[in-house]
Design a protein around this motif. Structure first.
Motif, PDB file in Angstrom:
ATOM      1  N   GLY A  22      25.399  -1.915 -17.693  1.00 16.47           N
ATOM      2  CA  GLY A  22      24.433  -1.122 -18.466  1.00 16.47           C
ATOM      3  C   GLY A  22      25.086  -0.122 -19.404  1.00 16.47           C
ATOM      4  N   ASP A  23      24.244   0.477 -20.245  1.00 13.45           N
ATOM      5  CA  ASP A  23      24.694   1.432 -21.278  1.00 13.45           C
ATOM      6  C   ASP A  23      24.690   2.860 -20.765  1.00 13.45           C
ATOM      7  N   SER A  24      25.204   3.746 -21.612  1.00 14.74           N
ATOM      8  CA  SER A  24      25.219   5.164 -21.268  1.00 14.74           C
ATOM      9  C   SER A  24      23.802   5.744 -21.348  1.00 14.74           C
ATOM     10  N   ALA A  25      23.638   6.930 -20.771  1.00 16.10           N
ATOM     11  CA  ALA A  25      22.355   7.636 -20.817  1.00 16.10           C
ATOM     12  C   ALA A  25      22.031   7.947 -22.280  1.00 16.10           C
ATOM     13  N   ARG A  26      20.756   7.857 -22.642  1.00 20.14           N
ATOM     14  CA  ARG A  26      20.384   8.041 -24.044  1.00 20.14           C
ATOM     15  C   ARG A  26      19.066   8.787 -24.194  1.00 20.14           C
ATOM     16  N   VAL A  27      18.955   9.550 -25.294  1.00 16.44           N
ATOM     17  CA  VAL A  27      17.697  10.219 -25.620  1.00 16.44           C
ATOM     18  C   VAL A  27      16.758   9.164 -26.218  1.00 16.44           C
ATOM     19  N   CYS A  74      27.208  11.902 -12.341  1.00 18.15           N
ATOM     20  CA  CYS A  74      28.178  12.156 -13.420  1.00 18.15           C
ATOM     21  C   CYS A  74      28.690  10.843 -13.994  1.00 18.15           C
ATOM     22  N   ARG A  75      28.634   9.755 -13.194  1.00 20.29           N
ATOM     23  CA  ARG A  75      29.087   8.445 -13.688  1.00 20.29           C
ATOM     24  C   ARG A  75      27.988   7.765 -14.510  1.00 20.29           C
ATOM     25  N   SER A  76      26.710   8.078 -14.223  1.00 26.88           N
ATOM     26  CA  SER A  76      25.608   7.410 -14.937  1.00 26.88           C
ATOM     27  C   SER A  76      25.410   7.941 -16.356  1.00 26.88           C
ATOM     28  N   ILE A  77      26.165   8.966 -16.744  1.00 27.66           N
ATOM     29  CA  ILE A  77      26.120   9.418 -18.149  1.00 27.66           C
ATOM     30  C   ILE A  77      26.746   8.341 -19.045  1.00 27.66           C
ATOM     31  N   PHE A  78      27.623   7.532 -18.461  1.00 29.97           N
ATOM     32  CA  PHE A  78      28.403   6.565 -19.255  1.00 29.97           C
ATOM     33  C   PHE A  78      28.002   5.129 -18.945  1.00 29.97           C
ATOM     34  N   GLY A  79      28.256   4.244 -19.920  1.00 30.09           N
ATOM     35  CA  GLY A  79      27.975   2.826 -19.730  1.00 30.09           C
ATOM     36  C   GLY A  79      29.214   2.074 -19.276  1.00 30.09           C
ATOM     37  N   GLY A  80      29.002   0.849 -18.818  1.00 26.46           N
ATOM     38  CA  GLY A  80      30.109  -0.039 -18.472  1.00 26.46           C
ATOM     39  C   GLY A  80      30.830   0.386 -17.206  1.00 26.46           C
ATOM     40  N   PHE A  81      32.159   0.342 -17.265  1.00 31.23           N
ATOM     41  CA  PHE A  81      33.012   0.604 -16.103  1.00 31.23           C
ATOM     42  C   PHE A  81      33.509   2.045 -16.209  1.00 31.23           C
ATOM     43  N   VAL A  82      33.265   2.818 -15.163  1.00 33.16           N
ATOM     44  CA  VAL A  82      33.376   4.273 -15.267  1.00 33.16           C
ATOM     45  C   VAL A  82      34.216   4.835 -14.126  1.00 33.16           C
ATOM     46  N   GLU A  83      35.083   5.806 -14.445  1.00 36.43           N
ATOM     47  CA  GLU A  83      35.845   6.492 -13.386  1.00 36.43           C
ATOM     48  C   GLU A  83      35.486   7.973 -13.366  1.00 36.43           C
ATOM     49  N   TRP A  84      35.310   8.505 -12.164  1.00 38.67           N
ATOM     50  CA  TRP A  84      35.056   9.948 -11.958  1.00 38.67           C
ATOM     51  C   TRP A  84      36.315  10.540 -11.347  1.00 38.67           C
TER      52      TRP A  84
END
Ligand code: PMV
Length: 327
Positions: free
Chosen positions: A318-323, A144-154
Motif C-alpha cells: 500500500g501507499d503512504s498516508a494521504r490527505v 509511525c510505519r503507516s505514514i509511509f508506503g511500501g516496505f518500511v523500517e522504524w
C-alpha cells in the motif's frame, strides 16, 4: 464560529520484524527496531474538525460514539497535535475502517497515522514525513510505519527525535500479496499497549531483542534482493520469537486459536512443496499469509478449505498516508 477541517486515509501495516516491548512506554520508544509492509486495500478514513463552539472532543468510530477508553486515547493524541499547533480548540473526529478493528489487523496503526495527518492538516500545518511519523508513534507505536508506503523500517533509537520510520522500498518494488485469514472478527482480549508492558516479564525477551539487529539486516537484504525463501525464514522466525515471548510472559498471552496453528503448519508444508508463501501473526488469532503474486490464487483457494476460516482478505503493498477530500 471558526471550523477547520481536514481528512486523511492511512493503511494498516503488517510487521515482518515485530515491535514488542518498549524501552520507554510513555514515549513509545520500542525495545527493538522493526520492518513492515504497508497493506493496500485496507483503509482507515479519518476526518478532524476543530470547532470553537465545542467544550470537549467528540469522537466516533465506524458510526458509533467511541468507548471512554478509545476517546481518552484519541483526545490525548489531539492534545499532542494542539500542542504542536499552539491551539486549544476541541475537535470532532470521525473515523471509518473498511476492515474489522481490534482483531490483530493493526487498526491502531492506520487509525493513529490517519488521525495525525488529518489533525495536523486541519490545524493548518504541514510536517516533514519523519516528524509526522514521530507524532503518530506517540499514539500507537506501529502507526509511525503507516505514514509511509511500501516496505518500511522504524528505527528504535534511545531518543524521541531518533525514533521514526522511513520507507526503504516503494510499494511496486516487489509484487508481494498478503492473504489475511480471518478466524474471528471479535475484539481481542488484551490490547497491544497492555501486551507491550508484559514483554519484559518473559525471560526470552532479552534474547529476542539482542538478536534483533541481525534479523533486521537479513529482512532488509531479503526484500532488496527479492529473495523470497530467505524472507520467509526470517519472517517466520521473528513471528515465532514474539509469540514465544507472549506465551512466556507473566501472565501469559495466548492469541492463537487451534486453527491458527493449523494454518501455520499448512503454510510450512506448502512452502516445502515449492510455493512462495510464509506466515506471520500480530497480536490476534488471524494469520497473514505473505506470498508472491504468482502463487496467490493457489494459496487463497487452499486456505478456504482449512477449518475455522471465516474469510480471506487479499491485500497488496500500500501507499503512504494521504490527505483526501472530506466526504
Ligand atoms: O502499535 P501497537 O502498540 O499496536 O503494537 C503493534 C504490535 C504488533 O502488531 C504485534 C507488532 C508490530 O510491530 O506491528
Amino acid at each position: 464560529m471558526t471550523l477547520r477541517t481536514a481528512s486523511a486515509i492511512a493503511n494498516p501495516n503488517i510487521a515482518f520484524i515485530k515491535y514488542w516491548g518498549n524501552r520507554d512506554a510513555a514515549l513509545r520508544l520500542p525495545s527493538n527496531g522493526s520492518i513492515s509492509l504497508t497493506i493496500g486495500g485496507l483503509e482507515t478514513y479519518t476526518s478532524v474538525t476543530f470547532d470553537e463552539s465545542l467544550s470537549s472532543d467528540h469522537i466516533a468510530i465506524d458510526g458509533q460514539p467511541a468507548s471512554a477508553s478509545a476517546s481518552e486515547r484519541v483526545s490525548l493524541h489531539l492534545d499532542r497535535i494542539r500542542l504542536v499547533a499552539g491551539i486549544e480548540t476541541y475537535a470532532t473526529v470521525e473515523s471509518r475502517n473498511n476492515f474489522p478493528v481490534g482483531a490483530g489487523l493493526a487498526s491502531s496503526a492506520s487509525a493513529f497515522a490517519a488521525l495525525s495527518l488529518a489533525g495536523i492538516s486541519a490545524a493548518g500545518l504541514s510536517l516533514q514525513p519523519a516528524e509526522l511519523s514521530r507524532l503518530a508513534r506517540r499514539g500507537s507505536g506501529s502507526a509511525c510505519r503507516s505514514i509511509f508506503g511500501g516496505f518500511v523500517e522504524w528505527y528504535a533509537s534511545e531518543t524521541d527525535e531518533g525514533s521514526y520510520a522511513e520507507s526503504f522500498a516503494a510499494p511496486d518494488y516487489w509484487d508481494l500479496q498478503d492473504l489475511i485469514v480471518i478466524l474471528s472478527g471479535e475484539h481481542k482480549g488484551v490490547g497491544s499497549t497492555q501486551g507491550h508492558a508484559l514483554a519484559d516479564t518473559s525471560p526470552l525477551q532479552s534474547a529476542r531483542v539482542a538478536d534483533a539487529q541481525r534479523r533486521l539486516k537479513e529482512c532488509r537484504r531479503a526484500i532488496l534482493d527479492r529473495d523470497f525463501f530467505s524472507l520467509a525464514s526470517i519472517i517466520e522466525l521473528d513471528c515465532n520469537l514474539m509469540h514465544a515471548v507472549m506465551h512466556t510472559s507473566t501472565p501469559p498471552l495466548m492469541y492463537w486459536y487451534p486453527e491458527t496453528l493449523q494454518i501455520m503448519t499448512a503454510v510450512s508444508k506448502w512452502r516445502e512443496e515449492g510455493h512462495e508463501v510464509c506466515y506471520t501473526i500480530d497480536a490476534g488469532p488471524n494469520v497473514h499469509c505473505i506470498c508472491t503474486s504468482k502463487h496467490a490464487d493457489t494459496i487463497e483457494e487452499r486456505l478456504h478449505h482449512l477449518p475455522g476460516v471465516v474469510k480471506v482478505l487479499r491485500a497488496h503493498p500500500g501507499d503512504s498516508a494521504r490527505v483526501v477530500p472530506s466526504i
